[in-house]
Design a protein around this motif. Structure first.
Motif, PDB file in Angstrom:
ATOM      1  N   GLY A  26       0.820  -1.209   0.000  1.00 47.33           N
ATOM      2  CA  GLY A  26       0.000   0.000   0.000  1.00 47.33           C
ATOM      3  C   GLY A  26       0.849   1.251   0.000  1.00 47.33           C
ATOM      4  N   GLY A  27       1.953   1.237   0.767  1.00 44.35           N
ATOM      5  CA  GLY A  27       2.855   2.379   0.765  1.00 44.35           C
ATOM      6  C   GLY A  27       3.512   2.588  -0.580  1.00 44.35           C
ATOM      7  N   LEU A  28       3.878   1.495  -1.242  1.00 45.68           N
ATOM      8  CA  LEU A  28       4.489   1.598  -2.576  1.00 45.68           C
ATOM      9  C   LEU A  28       3.518   2.231  -3.563  1.00 45.68           C
TER      10      LEU A  28
ATOM     11  N   THR B 289       6.019   9.766  -8.230  1.00 42.50           N
ATOM     12  CA  THR B 289       6.249   9.620  -9.671  1.00 42.50           C
ATOM     13  C   THR B 289       5.246  10.413 -10.501  1.00 42.50           C
ATOM     14  N   PHE B 290       3.958  10.337 -10.127  1.00 44.69           N
ATOM     15  CA  PHE B 290       2.920  10.982 -10.945  1.00 44.69           C
ATOM     16  C   PHE B 290       2.378  12.263 -10.338  1.00 44.69           C
ATOM     17  N   ASN B 291       2.914  12.671  -9.186  1.00 46.32           N
ATOM     18  CA  ASN B 291       2.532  13.941  -8.552  1.00 46.32           C
ATOM     19  C   ASN B 291       1.031  14.080  -8.309  1.00 46.32           C
ATOM     20  N   VAL B 292       0.385  12.971  -7.950  1.00 49.01           N
ATOM     21  CA  VAL B 292      -1.025  13.019  -7.563  1.00 49.01           C
ATOM     22  C   VAL B 292      -1.132  13.736  -6.223  1.00 49.01           C
ATOM     23  N   ASN B 293      -2.183  14.472  -6.028  1.00 44.89           N
ATOM     24  CA  ASN B 293      -2.414  15.140  -4.742  1.00 44.89           C
ATOM     25  C   ASN B 293      -2.345  14.126  -3.608  1.00 44.89           C
ATOM     26  N   HIS B 294      -1.607  14.449  -2.556  1.00 42.07           N
ATOM     27  CA  HIS B 294      -1.363  13.491  -1.485  1.00 42.07           C
ATOM     28  C   HIS B 294      -2.650  13.068  -0.780  1.00 42.07           C
ATOM     29  N   ILE B 295      -3.549  13.997  -0.560  1.00 44.31           N
ATOM     30  CA  ILE B 295      -4.810  13.679   0.130  1.00 44.31           C
ATOM     31  C   ILE B 295      -5.664  12.760  -0.734  1.00 44.31           C
ATOM     32  N   VAL B 296      -5.758  13.086  -2.017  1.00 41.95           N
ATOM     33  CA  VAL B 296      -6.564  12.269  -2.938  1.00 41.95           C
ATOM     34  C   VAL B 296      -6.008  10.845  -2.989  1.00 41.95           C
ATOM     35  N   SER B 297      -4.694  10.719  -3.102  1.00 48.58           N
ATOM     36  CA  SER B 297      -4.080   9.395  -3.155  1.00 48.58           C
ATOM     37  C   SER B 297      -4.325   8.620  -1.863  1.00 48.58           C
TER      38      SER B 297
ATOM     39  N   ALA C 213      -7.895   7.411  -1.702  1.00 51.37           N
ATOM     40  CA  ALA C 213      -8.085   6.336  -2.679  1.00 51.37           C
ATOM     41  C   ALA C 213      -7.504   5.021  -2.177  1.00 51.37           C
ATOM     42  N   ILE C 214      -6.353   5.068  -1.523  1.00 46.52           N
ATOM     43  CA  ILE C 214      -5.732   3.843  -1.012  1.00 46.52           C
ATOM     44  C   ILE C 214      -6.564   3.250   0.114  1.00 46.52           C
ATOM     45  N   THR C 215      -7.138   4.099   0.960  1.00 45.77           N
ATOM     46  CA  THR C 215      -8.009   3.588   2.021  1.00 45.77           C
ATOM     47  C   THR C 215      -9.219   2.874   1.443  1.00 45.77           C
ATOM     48  N   LEU C 216      -9.853   3.497   0.449  1.00 42.12           N
ATOM     49  CA  LEU C 216     -11.007   2.857  -0.194  1.00 42.12           C
ATOM     50  C   LEU C 216     -10.593   1.572  -0.913  1.00 42.12           C
ATOM     51  N   LEU C 217      -9.432   1.609  -1.559  1.00 38.74           N
ATOM     52  CA  LEU C 217      -8.940   0.419  -2.253  1.00 38.74           C
ATOM     53  C   LEU C 217      -8.634  -0.701  -1.269  1.00 38.74           C
ATOM     54  N   GLY C 218      -8.033  -0.346  -0.131  1.00 41.67           N
ATOM     55  CA  GLY C 218      -7.740  -1.362   0.875  1.00 41.67           C
ATOM     56  C   GLY C 218      -8.996  -2.037   1.385  1.00 41.67           C
ATOM     57  N   MET C 219     -10.043  -1.269   1.594  1.00 40.80           N
ATOM     58  CA  MET C 219     -11.307  -1.847   2.049  1.00 40.80           C
ATOM     59  C   MET C 219     -11.880  -2.788   0.998  1.00 40.80           C
ATOM     60  N   GLY C 220     -11.836  -2.365  -0.253  1.00 40.76           N
ATOM     61  CA  GLY C 220     -12.407  -3.196  -1.311  1.00 40.76           C
ATOM     62  C   GLY C 220     -11.600  -4.455  -1.579  1.00 40.76           C
ATOM     63  N   VAL C 221     -10.280  -4.326  -1.621  1.00 35.62           N
ATOM     64  CA  VAL C 221      -9.427  -5.478  -1.908  1.00 35.62           C
ATOM     65  C   VAL C 221      -9.529  -6.528  -0.816  1.00 35.62           C
ATOM     66  N   THR C 222      -9.482  -6.105   0.441  1.00 35.26           N
ATOM     67  CA  THR C 222      -9.557  -7.081   1.534  1.00 35.26           C
ATOM     68  C   THR C 222     -10.932  -7.757   1.587  1.00 35.26           C
ATOM     69  N   LYS C 223     -11.970  -7.020   1.255  1.00 33.51           N
ATOM     70  CA  LYS C 223     -13.300  -7.641   1.226  1.00 33.51           C
ATOM     71  C   LYS C 223     -13.374  -8.706   0.138  1.00 33.51           C
ATOM     72  N   TYR C 224     -12.808  -8.409  -1.018  1.00 34.79           N
ATOM     73  CA  TYR C 224     -12.803  -9.377  -2.114  1.00 34.79           C
ATOM     74  C   TYR C 224     -11.964 -10.608  -1.746  1.00 34.79           C
ATOM     75  N   LEU C 225     -10.755 -10.378  -1.211  1.00 31.95           N
ATOM     76  CA  LEU C 225      -9.880 -11.499  -0.855  1.00 31.95           C
ATOM     77  C   LEU C 225     -10.476 -12.345   0.263  1.00 31.95           C
ATOM     78  N   SER C 226     -11.169 -11.708   1.200  1.00 30.77           N
ATOM     79  CA  SER C 226     -11.796 -12.465   2.291  1.00 30.77           C
ATOM     80  C   SER C 226     -12.890 -13.383   1.755  1.00 30.77           C
TER      81      SER C 226
END
Length: 422
Positions: free
Chosen positions: A121-123, A131-139, A142-155
């Motif tokens: 997740g840190g990577l 590398t892509f200069n995305v806004n830090h807050i937006v990124s 997005a990672i928090t939402l992605l973490g929730m979705g990925v772990t739900k799918y893997l579970s």
């Protein structure tokens, strides 16, 4: 022929004895002593002896660990100039990775799994922001939402066939606990005598030397390790320079992007370690959807409370963990007792600031103390719904008080492209 005139070299005036700066260790010790005295007085006058019991301290230590790991992750990232509001998502990934690895290979594998998944997740955050200069807050969001979705799918994919529950993993093997003997037994004996202050100190210290796990040792060890690495090594100086002035750092040959990558990946690994601490908590021992409960954000608040320093971060984590431990161990009545202690603290601060002629601060502290005491006097117990959110309320209050003395890294959150200093 002309001659150059130079001003005489004079040594800077030495500070007068009355204005000599108090050492940091002395200030910390003073705060700890005052806090213990207030807790002892509160426990004696309110009869809420759970406030200083060994069990409450043990619970507080276990509960502060995820917050401490997340806060350390935020410290590493933000000292390099990258805001990491995605700590919660990295911690969620760590809980799942720890449960998956721990179920198959044991508790040490759970620790490794949490670190690896959090680092991933840190990577991802580093790729987006560096590398892509995305806004830090937006990124981060997005990672928090992605973490929730990925772990739900893997579970659903991997845990449901075993546990018959898509939201929960099978039980994970825990670390064996140990105590520092004979110190733990001696403190337990003193605590049982119910002597004012002495037994309270014994109970608080007893919880720190009993019921320990390797994760507790790792957590407390990482605080001085982070301090030494970030403030007393060349590597740490270069990393912090990236968060203060990346243009100047690059002009001196520092590979700014590389150091930011290292910091953010380390940040994710530490947040994932916090997720492993949740998974290996004796009260849970496995992955459960939603088990982070916002601790990544509280860890970020603890880091800010600590003014982006490891020692202050530990103090903030201990405060939030203690309040959480109190409400879990003794419920609303003990939290109600803490209101009495908060009143004593507010009155003490009002008197201290009045003695220093800081009248505005003294007035605010006096009004706050009167308001807290009015709440304490008007109710017999704090409702369970409010007691459960006591750590979050403490987070808001502490950040409001500490906001006047904060000094974040100068270039935190600033988008930086290589070669901007040319």
């Amino acid at each position: 022929m002309t001659t150059l005139r130079t001003a005489p070299v004079t040594s800077p005036p030495s500070p007068s004895p009355g204005r000599r700066r108090v050492p940091a260790w002395a200030r910390v010790l003073t705060v700890v002593v005052v806090g213990v005295v207030i807790l002892s007085v509160t426990a004696t006058l309110t009869g809420q002896y759970q406030l200083t019991s060994r069990g409450t301290t043990q619970a507080a230590v276990l509960l502060l660990l995820p917050i401490l790991f997340a806060g350390l992750g935020g410290l590493w990232s933000e000292r390099s100039g990258i805001i990491n509001i995605g700590l919660e998502g990295m911690m969620i990934l760590g809980t799942w990775g720890a449960a998956w690895a721990g179920y198959q290979w044991g508790p040490w594998a759970a620790v490794a799994g949490g670190i690896v998944f959090g680092a991933l997740g840190g990577l991802l955050h580093a790729v987006a922001t560096v590398t892509f200069n995305v806004n830090h807050i937006v990124s981060g969001v997005a990672i928090t939402l992605l973490g929730m979705g990925v772990t739900k799918y893997l579970s659903t994919l991997l845990f449901e066939p075993i546990s018959q529950n898509p939201r929960q993993s099978p039980r994970v093997e825990a670390f064996e606990t140990f105590s520092v003997q004979p110190v733990a037994d001696g403190l337990a004996s003193v605590e049982s005598q119910q002597r004012v202050l002495l037994s309270d100190v014994a109970g608080l210290l007893g919880g720190l030397v009993s019921g320990l796990t390797p994760l507790v040792i790792i957590g407390f060890a990482l605080v001085p390790i982070s301090y030494v690495v970030l403030w007393h090594t060349r590597f740490g100086l270069r990393l912090r320079s990236c968060g203060e002035n990346p243009v100047a750092a690059e002009s001196l040959g520092v590979k700014v992007a590389t150091y930011k990558y290292i910091a953010v990946v380390t940040s994710g690994a530490l947040a994932g370690l916090g997720g492993a601490a949740l998974t290996l908590n004796p009260g849970q021992l496995g992955y459960l959807e939603g088990q982070t409960g916002g601790r990544g954000y509280i860890g970020l608040a603890a880091m800010i409370f600590g003014n982006w320093r490891p020692g202050g971060l530990l103090a903030g984590s201990a405060l939030f963990g203690y309040v959480d431990g109190v409400q879990l161990r003794a419920g609303g009545e003990a939290v109600h007792g803490l209101l009495y202690g908060a009143t004593i603290l507010a009155v003490g601060l009002a008197l201290l600031w009045a003695a220093r002629r800081r009248w505005r601060a003294a007035l605010i502290a006096a009004v706050a103390g009167a308001a807290v005491y009015a709440v304490y006097f008007s109710i017999d117990t704090v409702p369970r719904e409010f007691a459960a959110y006591a750590p979050q309320l403490v987070t808001l209050l502490v950040l409001a008080v500490a906001s006047q003395r904060l000094r974040p890294p100068a270039a935190i959150g600033v988008e930086y492209r290589r070669g901007e200093g040319d």
